[in-house]
Write a protein that holds these residues in place. Structure first.
Motif, short mmCIF file in Angstrom:
data_model
loop_
_atom_site.label_atom_id
_atom_site.label_comp_id
_atom_site.label_asym_id
_atom_site.label_seq_id
_atom_site.Cartn_x
_atom_site.Cartn_y
_atom_site.Cartn_z
N UNK A 102 3.67 -0.29 2.71
CA UNK A 102 2.47 -1.29 2.96
C UNK A 102 2.33 -1.75 4.20
N UNK A 103 2.72 -0.71 5.18
CA UNK A 103 2.41 -1.16 6.58
C UNK A 103 1.02 -0.65 7.10
N UNK A 117 2.21 13.48 11.49
CA UNK A 117 3.02 12.14 11.04
C UNK A 117 2.41 11.52 10.09
N UNK A 118 0.94 11.12 10.16
CA UNK A 118 0.55 10.31 8.97
C UNK A 118 0.39 11.08 7.74
N UNK A 127 2.91 3.85 1.19
CA UNK A 127 1.44 3.51 1.37
C UNK A 127 1.41 2.85 2.35
N UNK A 128 0.34 3.05 3.19
CA UNK A 128 -0.08 2.22 4.43
C UNK A 128 -1.52 2.64 4.70
N UNK A 129 -2.04 1.65 5.82
CA UNK A 129 -3.40 1.79 6.05
C UNK A 129 -3.44 2.10 7.39
N UNK A 130 -4.62 2.62 8.00
CA UNK A 130 -4.84 2.76 9.59
C UNK A 130 -5.87 2.22 10.17
N UNK A 152 -7.00 11.29 1.87
CA UNK A 152 -6.68 10.12 1.15
C UNK A 152 -6.02 8.94 1.71
N UNK A 153 -5.91 9.02 2.89
CA UNK A 153 -5.24 7.81 3.82
C UNK A 153 -6.25 6.90 4.33
#
Length: 306
Positions: A102-103, A117-118, A127-130, A152-153
């Motif tokens: 959730x970062x 890396x991502x 799970x994270x968003x950028x 899919x990120x």
């Protein structure tokens, strides 16, 4: 660029007509200088070329047969090039530990190893968003966003000037680098330094993800101590007077402002594409040699060049 430099020098060895070791070494040094002078920003290229030349110097003292020495150097160079991709994957695996579930991650410009890396973190079901800065003037951040969305990120493009606005929502900052200098500082796409300053002010971790063959023997003291600096940096054309001129001329006038006056490429050519981030702004460097503090870089450089 470091790997391309090594490939070029390996190709030179393959076709070298040198008959003595001293002649051979001179031809490699000349070729290395030509490579460095062929591009405006030669920092990462210099790192690869210098590292390979150091390897050549050490090897030439250990091998008595000249032809055998050349063969050994060509084979070693090819192995190094082949390992380059594996090195990036190793770094990506190490870096995954710094991305929590959730970062929200903030990245700048485009870096293959940051992309890996991502993607690796996503493969681990984290799970994270950028947030991705658009990265003026090259707009390479847009390329990063497209790659992430395709994988899919969730990725959102923001203006470079919006970093301060979003930083409170961010859990960590990740950047690649063109080069890591002797004191552990970074040389990277323009805007990295201001991103690091904002992250430090907001108490957010700032991670550099970098291959060890980009460690470069430089010790810049400030932004204007970089080998890419030229006297016309930040020399913008006088846009105000031109815009005023255009408004006075009017659309139907026979006079007109030259289109090249507003050419984006002209602005890019006149202004800096990289900046220097001092080590005090960097939390950790994630490399194929392990996770390092900025102060640990000088020790690794000594090992590489001894």
């Amino acid at each position: 660029m470091p790997i391309a430099a090594i490939e070029s020098l390996v190709e030179l060895i393959k076709h070298s007509k040198a008959t003595t070791l001293s002649e051979f070494m001179e031809s490699l040094k000349d070729a290395s200088q030509k490579l460095k002078s062929s591009v405006r920003n030669s920092i990462s290229l210099s790192a690869g070329a210098d590292l390979f030349l150091r390897f050549v110097t050490r090897t030439s003292h250990d091998v008595t047969n000249f032809e055998a020495c050349k063969e050994h150097l060509m084979n070693s160079g090819k192995v190094l090039v082949e390992k380059a991709v594996a090195v990036r994957h190793k770094i990506a695996e190490l870096g995954v530990q710094f991305i929590k579930d959730d970062a929200t991650i903030l990245i700048h410009s485009y870096s293959r190893v940051v992309m890996l890396l991502l993607q690796q973190a996503a493969a681990h079901k984290i799970r994270f968003n950028v947030y991705v800065t658009e990265s003026r003037p090259t707009s390479l951040g847009i390329k990063s966003a497209k790659i992430l969305c395709k994988a899919g990120i969730p990725a959102t493009i923001i203006l470079d000037t919006a970093v301060g606005y979003v930083i409170d929502k961010v859990d960590a900052v990740f950047v690649g680098a063109e080069g890591v200098v002797e004191n552990g500082g970074l040389i990277n796409a323009i805007g990295t330094y201001q991103l690091a300053v904002v992250a430090k002010a907001a108490n957010k971790p700032f991670y550099a993800v970098i291959e060890s063959y980009k460690f470069v023997r430089l010790f810049p003291l400030n932004q204007y101590d970089l080998p890419t600096h030229t006297s016309d940096l930040l020399a913008f054309p006088d846009l105000e007077s031109r815009c005023y001129q255009e408004s006075q001329i009017g659309e139907n006038s026979e006079q007109n402002i030259k289109e090249e006056d507003y050419d984006v490429e002209n602005f890019v050519a006149r202004n800096p594409t990289v900046d220097y981030t001092p080590p005090e702004y960097i939390t950790l460097l994630c490399t194929d040699l392990g996770v390092l503090t900025p102060s640990g870089v000088s020790d690794e450089l000594i090992k590489l060049y001894l």
